[in-house]
Design a protein around this motif. Structure first.
Motif, PDB file in Angstrom:
ATOM      1  N   PRO A  69       0.833  -1.200   0.000  1.00  0.00           N
ATOM      2  CA  PRO A  69       0.000   0.000   0.000  1.00  0.00           C
ATOM      3  C   PRO A  69       0.864   1.246   0.000  1.00  0.00           C
ATOM      4  N   PRO A  70       0.431   2.311  -0.626  1.00  0.00           N
ATOM      5  CA  PRO A  70       1.210   3.556  -0.640  1.00  0.00           C
ATOM      6  C   PRO A  70       1.473   4.036   0.789  1.00  0.00           C
ATOM      7  N   ARG A  71       2.683   4.485   1.033  1.00  0.00           N
ATOM      8  CA  ARG A  71       3.071   4.889   2.379  1.00  0.00           C
ATOM      9  C   ARG A  71       2.870   6.390   2.570  1.00  0.00           C
ATOM     10  N   VAL A  72       2.295   6.737   3.691  1.00  0.00           N
ATOM     11  CA  VAL A  72       2.066   8.135   4.028  1.00  0.00           C
ATOM     12  C   VAL A  72       3.302   8.695   4.732  1.00  0.00           C
ATOM     13  N   THR A  73       3.652   9.931   4.407  1.00  0.00           N
ATOM     14  CA  THR A  73       4.763  10.623   5.059  1.00  0.00           C
ATOM     15  C   THR A  73       4.217  11.815   5.825  1.00  0.00           C
ATOM     16  N   TYR A  74       4.764  12.043   7.016  1.00  0.00           N
ATOM     17  CA  TYR A  74       4.366  13.204   7.811  1.00  0.00           C
ATOM     18  C   TYR A  74       5.552  14.157   7.926  1.00  0.00           C
ATOM     19  N   LEU A  75       5.396  15.379   7.444  1.00  0.00           N
ATOM     20  CA  LEU A  75       6.405  16.416   7.564  1.00  0.00           C
ATOM     21  C   LEU A  75       6.115  17.198   8.833  1.00  0.00           C
ATOM     22  N   HIS A  76       6.980  17.047   9.807  1.00  0.00           N
ATOM     23  CA  HIS A  76       6.757  17.628  11.135  1.00  0.00           C
ATOM     24  C   HIS A  76       7.430  18.992  11.242  1.00  0.00           C
ATOM     25  N   GLY A 103       1.764  20.164  11.031  1.00  0.00           N
ATOM     26  CA  GLY A 103       2.577  19.431  10.083  1.00  0.00           C
ATOM     27  C   GLY A 103       1.738  19.075   8.870  1.00  0.00           C
ATOM     28  N   ILE A 104       2.354  18.375   7.929  1.00  0.00           N
ATOM     29  CA  ILE A 104       1.698  18.071   6.655  1.00  0.00           C
ATOM     30  C   ILE A 104       1.736  16.565   6.399  1.00  0.00           C
ATOM     31  N   PHE A 105       0.577  15.994   6.102  1.00  0.00           N
ATOM     32  CA  PHE A 105       0.473  14.610   5.680  1.00  0.00           C
ATOM     33  C   PHE A 105       0.614  14.568   4.160  1.00  0.00           C
ATOM     34  N   CYS A 106       1.541  13.743   3.688  1.00  0.00           N
ATOM     35  CA  CYS A 106       1.788  13.595   2.254  1.00  0.00           C
ATOM     36  C   CYS A 106       1.299  12.220   1.820  1.00  0.00           C
ATOM     37  N   LEU A 107       0.267  12.190   0.988  1.00  0.00           N
ATOM     38  CA  LEU A 107      -0.362  10.930   0.590  1.00  0.00           C
ATOM     39  C   LEU A 107      -0.175  10.695  -0.904  1.00  0.00           C
ATOM     40  N   PRO A 108       0.498   9.609  -1.295  1.00  0.00           N
ATOM     41  CA  PRO A 108       0.484   9.219  -2.707  1.00  0.00           C
ATOM     42  C   PRO A 108      -0.936   8.817  -3.112  1.00  0.00           C
ATOM     43  N   LYS A 109      -1.176   8.717  -4.390  1.00  0.00           N
ATOM     44  CA  LYS A 109      -2.491   8.289  -4.866  1.00  0.00           C
ATOM     45  C   LYS A 109      -2.870   6.952  -4.246  1.00  0.00           C
ATOM     46  N   SER A 110      -4.094   6.828  -3.790  1.00  0.00           N
ATOM     47  CA  SER A 110      -4.696   5.629  -3.186  1.00  0.00           C
ATOM     48  C   SER A 110      -4.246   5.369  -1.756  1.00  0.00           C
ATOM     49  N   SER A 164      -6.568  15.699  -4.374  1.00  0.00           N
ATOM     50  CA  SER A 164      -7.968  15.403  -4.092  1.00  0.00           C
ATOM     51  C   SER A 164      -8.058  14.179  -3.195  1.00  0.00           C
ATOM     52  N   MET A 165      -8.961  14.216  -2.220  1.00  0.00           N
ATOM     53  CA  MET A 165      -9.120  13.069  -1.326  1.00  0.00           C
ATOM     54  C   MET A 165     -10.570  12.939  -0.888  1.00  0.00           C
ATOM     55  N   HIS A 166     -10.917  11.710  -0.517  1.00  0.00           N
ATOM     56  CA  HIS A 166     -12.232  11.457   0.072  1.00  0.00           C
ATOM     57  C   HIS A 166     -12.102  11.503   1.585  1.00  0.00           C
ATOM     58  N   THR A 193      -6.030  11.353  -5.632  1.00  0.00           N
ATOM     59  CA  THR A 193      -4.792  11.678  -6.341  1.00  0.00           C
ATOM     60  C   THR A 193      -3.734  11.901  -5.263  1.00  0.00           C
ATOM     61  N   ALA A 194      -2.496  12.073  -5.650  1.00  0.00           N
ATOM     62  CA  ALA A 194      -1.496  12.486  -4.664  1.00  0.00           C
ATOM     63  C   ALA A 194      -1.965  13.794  -4.047  1.00  0.00           C
TER      64      ALA A 194
END
Length: 274
Positions: free
Chosen positions: A107-114, A124-131, A152-154, A213-214
């Motif tokens: 599964p795509p891994r989420v990154t958190y910029l602290h 901070g910012i959550f960085c989400l790849p698509k899906s 874009s996210m649900h 999307t990302a």
């Protein structure tokens, strides 16, 4: 945040690197976090934008305690500031590697910029790849501002139900510990959407994200998770609510699943005056 979303906290948020053990946010969320340098892919955010974000957040959350809700004018002020933020204001861009799925087998891994946290607030910012998905979780005693910077996210969110629908006689909790929750939001958001605000008791305190999307989501929350205060992050499984007259899509049973959610944590350089 490896960091475990245990904020948001959100939800989502690495531990305060300067705090004492007593004041550190949720250990479930941060159990294996290691200090990392900022990625070379990140761009340098304008100092003025970051300073304004920090100063405004500090003022809004100056009286922050578990259950604290900022005054309406303070909420409006911070929300308006977040509405105007652009990716370059906080030093990110869609081409960064954290918005790409590096492992096609998992599964795509989420990154958190602290960027910052203290006992009063964090951001901070959550960085989400698509899906990518941040699973359904809560924000105990917290007020959280969320703004999508791009993509874009649900978003689906719940609040704990105060009563069963339509005068149904069902209890608000099942024998196996599931609690009745009412849907607050079930919609798609993008960078044109205004800041969403969730509160300790309403506004969608339990939520989950699914990246269409990302996308990048900036969170400002107060106070941060704190296991010592009994405010650890919990994760939930959903199951349909069936009333005496049939199903009701406005409600679900939520049961804590005692899992954790691991993210990559990146410590960003502090480009503002504390």
């Amino acid at each position: 945040m490896p960091v475990q979303l245990g904020g948001g906290g959100k939800v989502a948020e690495p531990k305060d690197l300067s705090a004492t053990d007593k004041d550190r946010p949720s250990s479930k969320k941060n159990r294996r976090r290691q200090k990392k340098p900022a990625t070379s892919a990140a761009i340098s955010p304008p100092v003025a934008a970051m300073q304004t974000l920090f100063d405004t957040s500090r003022e809004v959350f100056q009286d922050s305690l578990p259950g604290f809700v900022p005054p309406p004018q303070a909420v409006a002020r911070l929300a308006a500031l977040l509405n105007d933020l652009k990716p370059h204001d906080v030093g990110i861009e869609p081409s960064m590697s954290c918005f790409k799925n590096a492992d096609s087998k998992g599964p795509p891994r989420v990154t958190y910029l602290h960027f910052y946290d203290c006992p009063k607030f964090s951001f901070g910012i959550f960085c989400l790849p698509k899906s990518a998905v941040i699973p359904l979780h809560n924000h105990p005693g917290m007020t959280v501002f969320c703004k999508i910077l791009f993509g874009s996210m649900h978003l689906k969110s719940y609040d704990w139900a105060k009563s069963a629908p339509d005068n149904d006689n069902n209890a608000l909790e099942t024998s196996d510990g599931a609690r009745l929750a009412k849907v607050n939001t079930d919609a798609v958001f993008d960078a044109s959407s205004e800041t969403t605000v969730l509160y300790p008791e309403n506004g969608g305190n339990l939520h989950c994200f699914t990246a269409r999307t990302a996308c990048a989501v900036l969170d400002v929350m107060g106070p941060p998770y704190n296991r010592a205060d009994g405010r650890d992050c919990s994760y939930y499984d959903e199951s349909p609510y069936l009333s005496s007259s049939g199903g009701d899509a406005r409600y679900s049973w939520l049961k804590e699943n005692h899992s954790t959610f691991e993210m990559k944590g990146v410590q960003m350089p502090q480009r503002f005056i504390v």
